[in-house]
Design an enzyme around this catalytic site. Sequence first.
Site, PDB file in Angstrom:
ATOM      1  N   SER A 141       0.842  -1.210   0.000  1.00  0.00           N
ATOM      2  CA  SER A 141       0.000   0.000   0.000  1.00  0.00           C
ATOM      3  C   SER A 141       0.870   1.250   0.000  1.00  0.00           C
ATOM      4  CB  SER A 141      -0.882   0.026   1.255  1.00  0.00           C
ATOM      5  OG  SER A 141      -1.595   1.248   1.345  1.00  0.00           O
ATOM      6  N   TYR A 154      -1.928  -1.111  10.382  1.00  0.00           N
ATOM      7  CA  TYR A 154      -2.040  -1.424   8.954  1.00  0.00           C
ATOM      8  C   TYR A 154      -0.875  -0.822   8.175  1.00  0.00           C
ATOM      9  CZ  TYR A 154      -3.875  -1.334   4.176  1.00  0.00           C
ATOM     10  OH  TYR A 154      -4.028  -1.471   2.818  1.00  0.00           O
TER      11      TYR A 154
HETATM   12  N1  LIG Z   1      -8.912  -0.730  -1.303  1.00  0.00           N
HETATM   13  C1  LIG Z   1      -7.846   0.053  -1.157  1.00  0.00           C
HETATM   14  O1  LIG Z   1      -7.918   1.294  -1.233  1.00  0.00           O
HETATM   15  C2  LIG Z   1      -6.483  -0.558  -0.931  1.00  0.00           C
HETATM   16  C3  LIG Z   1      -5.364   0.279  -0.981  1.00  0.00           C
HETATM   17  C4  LIG Z   1      -4.100  -0.253  -0.785  1.00  0.00           C
HETATM   18  C5  LIG Z   1      -3.966  -1.601  -0.524  1.00  0.00           C
HETATM   19  N2  LIG Z   1      -5.071  -2.398  -0.469  1.00  0.00           N
HETATM   20  C6  LIG Z   1      -4.863  -3.817  -0.179  1.00  0.00           C
HETATM   21  O2  LIG Z   1      -5.477  -4.608  -1.138  1.00  0.00           O
HETATM   22  C7  LIG Z   1      -5.834  -5.866  -0.576  1.00  0.00           C
HETATM   23  C8  LIG Z   1      -7.263  -6.203  -0.943  1.00  0.00           C
HETATM   24  O3  LIG Z   1      -8.115  -5.183  -0.459  1.00  0.00           O
HETATM   25  P1  LIG Z   1      -9.531  -4.822  -1.131  1.00  0.00           P
HETATM   26  O4  LIG Z   1      -9.642  -3.354  -1.063  1.00  0.00           O
HETATM   27  O5  LIG Z   1      -9.687  -5.523  -2.438  1.00  0.00           O
HETATM   28  O6  LIG Z   1     -10.512  -5.415  -0.018  1.00  0.00           O
HETATM   29  P2  LIG Z   1     -11.791  -6.372  -0.073  1.00  0.00           P
HETATM   30  O7  LIG Z   1     -12.618  -6.153  -1.279  1.00  0.00           O
HETATM   31  O8  LIG Z   1     -12.411  -6.195   1.274  1.00  0.00           O
HETATM   32  O9  LIG Z   1     -11.135  -7.824  -0.187  1.00  0.00           O
HETATM   33  C9  LIG Z   1     -10.395  -8.372   0.838  1.00  0.00           C
HETATM   34  C10 LIG Z   1     -10.241  -9.844   0.525  1.00  0.00           C
HETATM   35  O10 LIG Z   1      -9.321 -10.420   1.476  1.00  0.00           O
HETATM   36  C11 LIG Z   1      -9.950 -11.527   2.096  1.00  0.00           C
HETATM   37  N3  LIG Z   1      -9.382 -11.741   3.414  1.00  0.00           N
HETATM   38  C12 LIG Z   1      -9.348 -10.891   4.459  1.00  0.00           C
HETATM   39  N4  LIG Z   1      -8.702 -11.449   5.496  1.00  0.00           N
HETATM   40  C13 LIG Z   1      -8.316 -12.678   5.071  1.00  0.00           C
HETATM   41  C14 LIG Z   1      -7.614 -13.739   5.679  1.00  0.00           C
HETATM   42  N5  LIG Z   1      -7.182 -13.643   6.941  1.00  0.00           N
HETATM   43  N6  LIG Z   1      -7.393 -14.878   4.965  1.00  0.00           N
HETATM   44  C15 LIG Z   1      -7.852 -14.993   3.693  1.00  0.00           C
HETATM   45  N7  LIG Z   1      -8.523 -14.012   3.063  1.00  0.00           N
HETATM   46  C16 LIG Z   1      -8.760 -12.873   3.756  1.00  0.00           C
HETATM   47  C17 LIG Z   1     -11.421 -11.177   2.096  1.00  0.00           C
HETATM   48  O11 LIG Z   1     -12.196 -12.328   2.318  1.00  0.00           O
HETATM   49  P3  LIG Z   1     -13.358 -12.343   3.468  1.00  0.00           P
HETATM   50  O12 LIG Z   1     -14.434 -11.450   2.928  1.00  0.00           O
HETATM   51  O13 LIG Z   1     -13.734 -13.762   3.538  1.00  0.00           O
HETATM   52  O14 LIG Z   1     -12.711 -11.797   4.725  1.00  0.00           O
HETATM   53  C18 LIG Z   1     -11.545 -10.617   0.683  1.00  0.00           C
HETATM   54  O15 LIG Z   1     -11.580 -11.678  -0.244  1.00  0.00           O
HETATM   55  C19 LIG Z   1      -5.554  -5.762   0.915  1.00  0.00           C
HETATM   56  O16 LIG Z   1      -4.303  -6.352   1.216  1.00  0.00           O
HETATM   57  C20 LIG Z   1      -5.463  -4.263   1.151  1.00  0.00           C
HETATM   58  O17 LIG Z   1      -4.633  -3.929   2.224  1.00  0.00           O
HETATM   59  C21 LIG Z   1      -6.321  -1.916  -0.663  1.00  0.00           C
END
Ligand SMILES: NC(=O)c1ccc[n+]([C@@H]2O[C@H](COP(=O)([O-])OP(=O)(O)OC[C@H]3O[C@@H](n4cnc5c(N)ncnc54)[C@H](OP(=O)(O)O)[C@@H]3O)[C@@H](O)[C@H]2O)c1
Length: 244
Positions: A141, A154
């Site tokens: 991130s 985080y």
């Molecule tokens: N969105 C942003 O602005 C942003 C920015 C920078 C980085 N990121 C990173 O991108 C990644 C994905 O985020 P997203 O925004 O796409 O979020 P999201 O739509 O909420 O997706 C998160 C995914 O991770 C899974 N997950 C969470 N905890 C887990 C665990 N302990 N074991 C296995 N699966 C798990 C969730 O499954 P469940 O629903 O079953 O928990 C879901 O499939 C994360 O690492 C986040 O830090 C996001």
Amino acid sequence: MDLSHQAVIVTGSSSGIGEAVARRLAGLGAGILVNSVTSVEAGERVAADLPDALYVQGDISDPATAGALVEAAQERWGRLDGVVNNAGVTIDVPMPDLEGVTVEHWDKVLRTNVVGTFLVSQAALPLLREADDGWIINITSLAGTRQTGSSLPYAVSKAALDHLTAIMAKHVGGNVRINAVAPGLVATPWTEDWQALREGVAAIAPLHRVATPEDIAEACLALVATTYATGQVFLVDGGLGLTL
Ligand SMILES: NC(=O)c1ccc[n+]([C@@H]2O[C@H](COP(=O)([O-])OP(=O)(O)OC[C@H]3O[C@@H](n4cnc5c(N)ncnc54)[C@H](OP(=O)(O)O)[C@@H]3O)[C@@H](O)[C@H]2O)c1
């Protein structure tokens, strides 16, 4: 690019960035292991929608999950070419609230984002070293390099992942490449309640919008294709970091 010979694990691929990465790589022919922890039906739907995919439920913070994911991929495809370590969590304590962070918060976030990511990578290494061009991409991130993000644990966890990426890339051996993609703000379920922040980012970022999950999937694909890069963190933030 033809990925029809590749098998790839994407952790946390029931929604958001992970789902977009799974769909993008699958569209180029890769077999995809889809994973999530609580959203089982959504994960099964993503897998059912892809030409060659398998859903495996598992919490990456549970040490048993890493081996289970890799064994399932080996059983299905007899190989493993890539891992996208996308699963991650945060806590609901705003960054400036230093007093609000507890040891339980640290345990949860570091155990999932850092230890879980490491364990999945570690379990995958023997098969990745057998591949012609094995690769790992960690989703980190902008919060890992700027004093911003959804919470203090985080942001620290994502900084740790950037360093983990470089150290593992240095020592992994074989032909395995380990890189990271560091998004800025992305329109996913994670950020759907952050409308004001999304508007604020779109107002100040040089590219005048937040990212789509597909933007981040495209960056992952670029790293898969860039076969002479390792240990790198690819910042994909629309220029937001330039303004902070
Ligand atoms: N969105 C942003 O602005 C942003 C920015 C920078 C980085 N990121 C990173 O991108 C990644 C994905 O985020 P997203 O925004 O796409 O979020 P999201 O739509 O909420 O997706 C998160 C995914 O991770 C899974 N997950 C969470 N905890 C887990 C665990 N302990 N074991 C296995 N699966 C798990 C969730 O499954 P469940 O629903 O079953 O928990 C879901 O499939 C994360 O690492 C986040 O830090 C996001």
